[in-house]
Design a protein around this motif. Structure first.
Motif, PDB file in Angstrom:
ATOM      1  N   TYR A  71       0.840  -1.203   0.000  1.00 16.61           N
ATOM      2  CA  TYR A  71       0.000   0.000   0.000  1.00 16.61           C
ATOM      3  C   TYR A  71       0.873   1.250   0.000  1.00 16.61           C
ATOM      4  O   TYR A  71       0.868   2.006   0.978  1.00 16.61           O
ATOM      5  CB  TYR A  71      -0.913   0.023   1.221  1.00 16.61           C
ATOM      6  CG  TYR A  71      -1.718  -1.241   1.433  1.00 16.61           C
ATOM      7  CD1 TYR A  71      -2.856  -1.496   0.663  1.00 16.61           C
ATOM      8  CD2 TYR A  71      -1.348  -2.174   2.403  1.00 16.61           C
ATOM      9  CE1 TYR A  71      -3.592  -2.655   0.861  1.00 16.61           C
ATOM     10  CE2 TYR A  71      -2.083  -3.320   2.605  1.00 16.61           C
ATOM     11  CZ  TYR A  71      -3.205  -3.559   1.839  1.00 16.61           C
ATOM     12  OH  TYR A  71      -3.947  -4.697   2.046  1.00 16.61           O
ATOM     13  N   GLN A 112       2.082   4.824  -0.042  1.00 15.91           N
ATOM     14  CA  GLN A 112       1.349   6.081   0.198  1.00 15.91           C
ATOM     15  C   GLN A 112      -0.104   5.815   0.606  1.00 15.91           C
ATOM     16  O   GLN A 112      -0.958   6.669   0.415  1.00 15.91           O
ATOM     17  CB  GLN A 112       1.341   6.949  -1.078  1.00 15.91           C
ATOM     18  CG  GLN A 112       2.702   7.347  -1.547  1.00 15.91           C
ATOM     19  CD  GLN A 112       3.199   8.592  -0.825  1.00 15.91           C
ATOM     20  OE1 GLN A 112       2.452   9.537  -0.595  1.00 15.91           O
ATOM     21  NE2 GLN A 112       4.459   8.584  -0.426  1.00 15.91           N
ATOM     22  N   GLN A 163      -2.120   3.882  -0.813  1.00 11.95           N
ATOM     23  CA  GLN A 163      -2.989   3.596  -1.964  1.00 11.95           C
ATOM     24  C   GLN A 163      -3.590   2.196  -1.865  1.00 11.95           C
ATOM     25  O   GLN A 163      -2.879   1.234  -1.609  1.00 11.95           O
ATOM     26  CB  GLN A 163      -2.196   3.709  -3.265  1.00 11.95           C
ATOM     27  CG  GLN A 163      -2.048   5.127  -3.742  1.00 11.95           C
ATOM     28  CD  GLN A 163      -0.980   5.252  -4.796  1.00 11.95           C
ATOM     29  OE1 GLN A 163      -0.661   4.286  -5.477  1.00 11.95           O
ATOM     30  NE2 GLN A 163      -0.430   6.442  -4.909  1.00 11.95           N
ATOM     31  N   GLY A 164      -4.886   2.127  -2.075  1.00  7.25           N
ATOM     32  CA  GLY A 164      -5.549   0.830  -2.064  1.00  7.25           C
ATOM     33  C   GLY A 164      -5.801   0.300  -0.667  1.00  7.25           C
ATOM     34  O   GLY A 164      -6.325  -0.799  -0.510  1.00  7.25           O
ATOM     35  N   ARG A 167      -1.375   8.281   5.181  1.00  6.19           N
ATOM     36  CA  ARG A 167      -2.416   8.643   4.192  1.00  6.19           C
ATOM     37  C   ARG A 167      -3.507   7.566   4.126  1.00  6.19           C
ATOM     38  O   ARG A 167      -3.891   7.123   3.050  1.00  6.19           O
ATOM     39  CB  ARG A 167      -1.831   8.853   2.802  1.00  6.19           C
ATOM     40  CG  ARG A 167      -0.619   9.734   2.782  1.00  6.19           C
ATOM     41  CD  ARG A 167      -0.612  10.668   1.590  1.00  6.19           C
ATOM     42  NE  ARG A 167       0.518  11.579   1.654  1.00  6.19           N
ATOM     43  CZ  ARG A 167       0.606  12.601   2.515  1.00  6.19           C
ATOM     44  NH1 ARG A 167      -0.375  12.873   3.337  1.00  6.19           N
ATOM     45  NH2 ARG A 167       1.668  13.369   2.533  1.00  6.19           N
TER      46      ARG A 167
END
Lengths: 761, 305
Positions: free
Chosen positions: A491, A493, A495-496, A526
C-alpha cells in the motif's frame, strides 16, 4: 363532587407536607470517622465473584486473607497467617494460622478461623459453578487448573457431584469419588445457528462399579446415564491441604516468584462455610446474616448509596484499627466526588474529573501528586481481520490445502501493516496534548515499577548500547519506517488501503485520543480511519466477537509481575482480544506449548493431546530431548516441520535469554549473602534464582518480539488520580492504588486546623 | 367514577403487558448481554452463568418464565448487582425518588402559579417583565447547568447546603430546586397566559359587576380556569420530573432510581431494567389518570367517561 373539588388543593398540600415529613423522617447516623467515595455501586461482596477495584475496597474491610499487604510497599505482611515457611525448592508453602483470628457474626459471636476455612473457600473459588473470573490466580497450585477448567483425562482421579439442591450457592450435592475411564461427546440439540450442542458423558469407576454420568442427563433420554451436577478432578489431589486445624499447606506446580503477594489479593480471601451454606446466595451477603473475619463489620448497605462499617471489636489486630466507623459512598460522578471532598464531607476520593486536573496540578497541592500505576492504556489491533491479519477460517483452509508458505507471506504482510500503524501512532504527542495528569507515554507493554524486571530491562539497554535519542529524530525515523512498511505490504502512500475503524467506548477522553490518532495515521500513512463510538456493553461484545479493526483497551495489573500483562497476548487467552497468536511468544511467556499449537501438529485432527505429550514436545522445542517414537507417530509430516521450525526459532533467541557469566557469578554471590543461608540448600537456591532470571529475560525477549508484531499499540501508563486528605495517617500512594485499612488513623487536631484554614466545617 | 377507574386499570394491565413484551425483545435485540464485561469469561464459565440466569434457554421459554415471574410480583435478582433483588432495589430507591419528585413538583407549582398570577394581574409592569425574563431563562437552561450554578453559589461561595448526599431535610432543597426550576418557569408562563385569557371573559366582568372584591375574583373565579392548562401539563411534567431526575440524582448523589434506570440499560441488566421500566409505566399511567380526574374536579364542564 363539589366537596371533592373544594378539597383538591388541600389534598395537594397535604401530599406535599407528607412528602416533606417523609424526607425528614430518615434517621441519619452520625458521620463516620472515615468516609470515602467508592465509585460505582459494587456488584457483590462475595470475594470469589468480583473483579473490580471498588469491590476490592469493600472486601478488604470485611475479610482478611492469609497474608495482607504493606500499605506503602505492598510487600506481604502477616494476615490470618504468619509469613509462610517455604520449602527449598520453593514449591511447598506452609502457613501457620494465628490463634486469635476469628469469624464474627452480627451478634458478635465468634468462631476461630481454621485451615479448613481456606480449603473450603479456595475449593469454592475454583469450583466451575462459582464461575469466578479470577480463578486463574490459583492455577499455579498443583491440580487447580485441572479442577477449575475441567481438564480431566482418562486415568485421573475424579469427584462426581450429584445434583445440587437449592438454594443457589448453598451446599454442594453429594460427592462420589472414582477414576475416570473415558469421556464421550453426545449431541443434545441444536443452537440458534444450527450448530450441534454437545454434552460430555463421563464413564467412571466408582466403588467397584463402572457408571456413566452426565451433567445434562435429562436431555439424553438414556437409561444407562445418571445425572450429576458436574464431574471434576478429585479436589483431594489439589495442592491445598489442612495439615491440622491451624496449618495450611499449599503445593505449587513450580516455583512462582509472586505467589506470596497473591495471597493478599482480595479474591483469595476466605469466606465462612456455615454462613454461606445455611443462607445461600445472596442472603448470606446481608448485614444481618454475614459472618466475616476482617477489621470491620457490615453495618448497613443501601443500594447506590452507601455501605457503612463499624469496627470489629473481635478482630485480632484491633489495636491497629483506629477507625470506629467507616463509610464507602457509591457515587459514580467524579465531579460530585470532588465537590464532597472539597467541602470536607469525604476524606478520600478515588479519582477526579479530568477537566479539573490542570487546575489541581497548578495548585501544587500535597494531596494531588499523581503517581504512576501498574496499568496501561492501549489499542488492540485485530489480527484476525484483513488487512491487519488473516481470518482464522481462511488460515485453517489454507493449512488444510497445504498452502502454508502462502499463509506465512500473508501473515508477514499483515504484520507489516500493524507495525506501520504502531510506528505511525505518536503516543508522545497524545500524552503531551491530551493526558493531563502526567501520564507517561508507554514505551513497552509492561509498566515500569516491577523491580526485578526493570533491572533486567535496564541492563539489556546498556549492553545493547541503547541511548536516549532525541525524540524529534526518533519520530522522523519512525515515520520513515512506517511508510516503508506500508509500502512493502503493498500500500505505497496508503494507496488501495481499505478504510479501517477505530472502536472505543463512549467517553470524551477516549474520543479525543481517537481523533488525534486518526489524524496521525492520516498524516503519516495517508489512510482513512473511521471512528466508531459505542456504549460499554456493545463495545465489549464487539471485541469479544472480534468484530472490529482497532479498539481502545485498558489493563490493570493484578500482581507485581510482568506476566500479569504479557499473558494477555498468549494463544487463546480469554483476554486476547487481538486474536494474535505466535507459538514462540507463547513459549517465552508461559514456558509451555499452547494447546492450539500442539493439536495443530497432529496427524489425526480429532486426537487428544495429553499433558505428557505436551511435556515431550516442550522438551524437544527447548532442545533438551529428542522426540520418542510414541509421540512422533502421532504427528503429521507438516506438524513435524512446524515443530522443527519452532525449535529453530527458540534456538535463535536462546542466546538472548541465556545467563551471562557475570549474572551467574552475581546470583552465586547473592545467595551466599542471604541471612538464612545454609550449605545444604545452596545449590537448589542458586538453581532457582537462575531459573527466575532466565524467566525474566525470556519475558523481555517476548515483549520486544510481540511489539515487533504489534497486536497491541501501547499508548500510555496510567497514573492514580486519587486524593486523600493529609490528616488521614497511615494511607500511602502506591503502585496499585490499593489501601489496607489497618493502621489508618485520623489526626483530628490536624483536621480541625485544616478545615478552619479552608473555611469549611 | 368507579367504572372509569376499573376501565383504566384494565387498560393499564394491557399496557404493562405490551411494554413488557416490547422491552423484553428489544433488550435482547441490542448487541451485548449481561455477561459481557471487560475481563472475558472462559467458555465453560460462560455456559455455567448462562444456565444460572436461564439465558441458554430458547427465547420464548425465557419470555414465558419472565412473564410468569413478573405477573406474580417477583421481579427476580438483579443480574449485575446480584446481592439485591429488583424488589429490594425499588423499595430502597423509590421512596427517595418519589420524595424528591413530589417536593420538586410542589415547589414548581407554588412558585409557578404565584409568578404567573402576579405577572398576569400586573401585566406590563416591571414585575411582569422581570418574572417572565427569569421564566424564559429557566426554560432555556438544562437542569445540570442550574445545578452547577446552584452548587457554586450555595455550597462553595455561601456554604448553606451540602454539595451532595441524602438522609436529612437539609439535603432536599438544592436538588428539588434544580429539578423543579424549569417546570416552575413553564408553569408560570402557562398560568400567565391562562389568567390573561380568563380575565377578559364575560363571567369575570359579571363577577366584578356583582361587586366582588378583586382578590375574590382572581382566586375564586379566574385562577380555577387558568389552572386547566396547568393540569394537562402535569401529566407530561411528571414524566419529565421522573426522567429529569436522572441528571439531578447523579449530580447530587441522591440514591433514587434514576441512575439505576440508565445504568441497568447500559449494563444489559435485563431483570433490573425490566423492573424499572414496569415501575415507570405504572407511575406514568397513574399520574395521567390522576390528571384526568383533577380535570373533572377543576372544571365542572368536563365529565369522566
Amino acid at each position: 363532587m363539589l366537596n371533592a373539588r373544594r378539597l383538591f388543593p388541600f389534598f395537594l398540600l397535604v401530599l406535599t407536607l407528607a412528602a416533606l415529613g417523609w424526607s425528614l423522617s430518615f434517621r441519619s447516623p452520625p458521620p463516620a470517622d472515615f468516609r470515602f467515595v467508592n465509585g460505582d455501586e459494587i456488584k457483590t461482596i462475595d470475594p470469589a465473584n468480583v473483579t473490580g477495584a471498588p469491590e476490592g475496597r469493600i472486601i478488604r474491610a470485611l475479610f482478611e486473607g492469609l497474608l495482607d499487604w504493606h500499605p506503602k510497599t505492598l510487600e506481604p505482611v502477616p494476615g490470618v497467617a504468619f509469613l509462610p515457611d517455604i520449602s527449598p525448592d520453593e514449591t511447598v508453602y506452609t502457613f501457620r494460622l494465628r490463634d486469635d483470628a476469628v469469624w464474627t457474626d452480627a451478634r458478635l459471636n465468634t468462631r476461630p478461623v481454621v485451615a479448613d476455612d481456606f480449603v473450603y473457600s479456595w475449593r469454592r473459588f475454583l469450583d466451575p459453578i462459582t464461575a469466578s473470573q479470577y480463578a486463574s490466580l490459583l492455577f499455579d497450585v498443583a491440580g487447580a487448573e485441572k479442577y477449575n477448567r475441567l481438564k480431566i483425562e482418562p486415568g485421573d482421579p475424579v469427584e462426581i457431584e450429584l445434583p445440587r439442591p437449592p438454594p443457589l450457592g448453598g451446599p454442594r450435592g453429594e460427592l462420589l469419588w472414582g477414576e475416570l475411564v473415558s469421556v464421550e461427546e453426545a449431541v443434545i440439540g441444536q443452537d440458534a445457528e444450527g450448530n450441534d450442542e454437545t454434552t460430555s458423558i463421563f464413564t467412571v469407576i466408582t466403588g467397584g462399579d463402572t457408571r456413566r454420568y452426565c451433567p445434562q442427563a435429562q436431555k439424553l433420554n438414556r437409561d444407562d446415564v445418571r445425572p450429576c451436577a458436574q464431574v471434576l478432578y478429585d479436589f483431594r489431589e489439589v495442592g491445598i491441604k489442612a495439615l491440622d486445624e491451624r496449618t495450611l499447606q499449599v503445593t505449587l506446580n513450580e516455583p512462582v516468584a509472586y505467589f506470596e503477594k497473591l495471597l493478599g489479593f482480595y479474591p483469595l480471601f476466605p469466606v465462612n462455610r456455615q454462613c454461606i451454606e445455611s443462607h445461600g446466595y445472596p442472603e448470606w451477603t446481608k448485614a444481618e446474616n454475614l459472618v466475616n473475619n476482617g477489621a470491620f463489620l457490615l453495618d448497613e448497605r443501601r443500594f447506590r448509596d452507601r455501605i457503612r462499617f463499624r469496627k470489629n471489636p473481635t478482630y485480632w489486630d484491633r489495636e491497629n484499627i483506629h477507625l470506629e466507623s467507616m463509610e464507602a459512598l457509591a457515587i459514580a460522578s467524579d465531579t460530585t466526588g470532588l465537590n464532597l471532598y472539597e467541602t470536607g464531607k469525604v476524606d478520600w476520593i478515588i479519582t477526579v474529573p479530568s477537566t479539573t486536573i490542570p487546575a489541581l496540578l497548578a495548585a501544587d497541592r500535597p494531596d494531588f501528586q499523581p503517581p504512576t500505576q501498574l496499568a496501561i492504556y492501549y489499542y488492540n489491533v485485530n489480527a484476525t481481520k484483513p488487512p491487519l491479519g488473516v481470518p482464522r477460517d481462511i488460515a485453517q483452509k489454507m493449512i488444510a490445502e497445504g498452502r502454508e508458505d502462502e499463509l506465512e507471506a500473508l501473515r508477514e504482510k499483515a504484520r507489516k501493516v500493524r507495525r506501520a500503524l504502531f510506528l505511525a501512532l505518536d503516543n508522545r504527542e497524545i500524552v503531551e496534548r491530551l493526558a493531563k495528569a502526567g501520564e507517561k507515554e508507554a514505551t513497552g507493554f509492561v509498566p515500569p515499577g516491577i523491580e526485578p524486571y526493570d533491572r533486567v530491562k535496564q541492563r539489556w539497554r546498556q549492553s545493547h548500547g541503547k541511548r536516549k535519542i532525541d525524540p524529534q529524530r526518533q519520530r522522523e525515523e519512525d515515520i520513515a519506517q512506517a511508510r516503508r512498511l506500508l509500502a512493502d505490504a503493498g500500500y505505497p502512500q496508503g494507496q488501495g488501503f481499505p478504510k479501517i475503524e477505530l472502536l472505543y467506548n463512549d467517553s470524551e477522553s477516549h474520543e479525543r485520543i481517537a481523533e488525534l490518532v486518526q489524524s496521525q495515521w492520516q498524516d503519516v500513512l495517508r489512510i482513512d480511519t473511521e471512528l466508531i463510538k459505542k456504549d460499554w456493553a456493545s463495545y465489549l461484545a464487539d471485541q469479544r466477537q472480534k468484530n472490529y479493526f482497532v479498539a481502545r483497551a485498558g489493563w490493570i495489573g493484578d500482581y507485581m509481575d510482568p506476566y500479569t500483562f504479557l499473558e494477555l497476548l498468549t494463544t487463546d487467552h480469554a483476554q486476547n482480544n487481538s486474536g494474535w497468536s505466535d507459538p514462540l511468544y507463547h513459549y517465552l511467556t508461559t514456558q509451555t506449548i499452547s494447546d492450539r499449537f500442539a493439536s495443530g501438529l497432529l496427524a489425526d485432527r480429532k486426537a487428544e493431546v495429553t499433558s505428557d505429550d505436551k511435556q515431550a514436545l516442550l522438551a524437544y522445542v527447548e532442545g533438551r530431548a529428542e522426540l520418542d517414537a510414541a509421540v512422533l507417530k502421532k504427528l503429521s509430516e507438516a506438524g513435524i516441520e512446524k515443530l522443527n521450525r519452532l525449535r529453530g526459532r527458540v534456538e535463535q533467541v536462546a542466546s538472548e535469554f541465556a545467563l551471562t557469566e557475570e549474572e551467574i557469578a552475581e546470583i552465586e554471590e547473592q545467595v551466599r549473602a542471604r541471612d538464612n543461608w545454609q550449605e545444604q540448600y545452596h545449590d537448589s537456591w542458586v538453581k532457582l534464582e537462575r531459573r527466575r532470571l532466565v524467566r525474566l529475560k525470556k519475558f523481555l525477549v517476548a515483549e520486544r518480539f510481540m511489539l515487533e508484531h504489534a497486536p497491541v499499540i501501547p499508548i500510555y501508563f496510567y497514573v492514580s488520580k486519587a486524593m486523600c486528605r493529609p490528616y488521614v495517617k497511615g494511607w500511602y500512594q502506591n503502585l496499585q492504588d490499593v489501601h489496607p485499612y489497618r493502621g489508618v488513623r485520623i489526626d483530628w487536631e490536624e483536621k480541625r486546623e485544616l478545615f478552619k484554614e479552608l473555611g469549611i466545617e | 367514577m368507579i367504572a372509569f377507574l376499573i376501565r383504566r386499570i384494565a387498560w393499564m394491565v394491557l399496557t404493562l403487558w405490551i411494554v413488557f413484551t416490547v422491552s423484553f425483545f428489544l433488550m435482547r435485540a441490542v448487541p451485548g448481554g449481561p455477561l459481557d464485561q471487560e475481563r472475558q469469561l472462559e467458555p465453560h464459565v460462560r455456559a455455567q452463568l448462562e444456565a444460572r440466569y436461564h439465558l441458554d434457554e430458547p427465547i420464548l421459554q425465557q419470555y414465558a418464565r419472565e412473564l410468569t415471574n413478573v405477573a406474580t410480583g417477583n421481579l427476580g435478582y438483579s443480574i449485575k448487582m446480584g446481592d439485591f433483588t429488583v424488589n429490594e432495589i425499588i423499595a430502597q430507591g423509590f421512596p427517595v425518588s418519589a420524595t424528591l419528585g413530589i417536593v420538586a413538583m410542589a415547589f414548581a407549582l407554588a412558585l409557578g402559579v404565584t409568578a404567573g398570577v402576579v405577572s398576569a394581574v400586573w401585566r406590563g409592569s416591571a414585575w411582569d417583565f422581570s418574572l417572565m425574563t427569569v421564566a424564559t431563562v429557566g426554560i432555556a437552561l438544562p437542569n445540570f447547568v442550574i445545578a452547577g450554578v446552584a452548587i457554586i453559589l450555595f455550597c462553595f461561595l455561601l456554604p448553606i447546603f451540602p454539595a451532595a448526599g441524602w438522609g436529612q431535610l437539609w439535603y432536599v432543597p438544592l436538588p428539588a430546586f434544580c429539578l423543579g426550576a424549569p417546570y416552575a418557569a413553564y408553569i408560570a408562563r402557562l398560568v400567565r397566559t391562562g389568567m390573561l385569557d380568563v380575565l377578559s371573559q364575560d363571567y369575570i366582568r359579571t363577577a366584578y359587576a356583582k361587586g366582588l372584591m378583586t382578590r375574590g375574583v382572581i382566586f375564586r373565579h379566574a385562577l380555577k380556569g387558568a389552572m386547566l392548562p396547568v393540569a394537562s401539563f402535569m401529566g407530561p411534567a411528571t414524566a419529565g420530573i421522573l426522567t429529569g431526575s436522572l441528571v439531578v440524582e447523579q449530580i447530587f448523589a441522591v440514591p433514587g432510581l434514576g441512575i439505576s434506570f440508565v445504568q441497568s440499560a447500559l449494563q444489559r441488566d435485563y431483570t433490573l431494567s425490566m423492573g424499572l421500566v414496569l415501575i415507570y409505566t405504572v407511575l406514568l399511567y397513574t399520574m395521567n389518570t390522576l390528571v384526568d380526574i383533577s380535570y373533572s374536579l377543576l372544571d365542572p364542564r368536563v365529565k369522566l367517561e
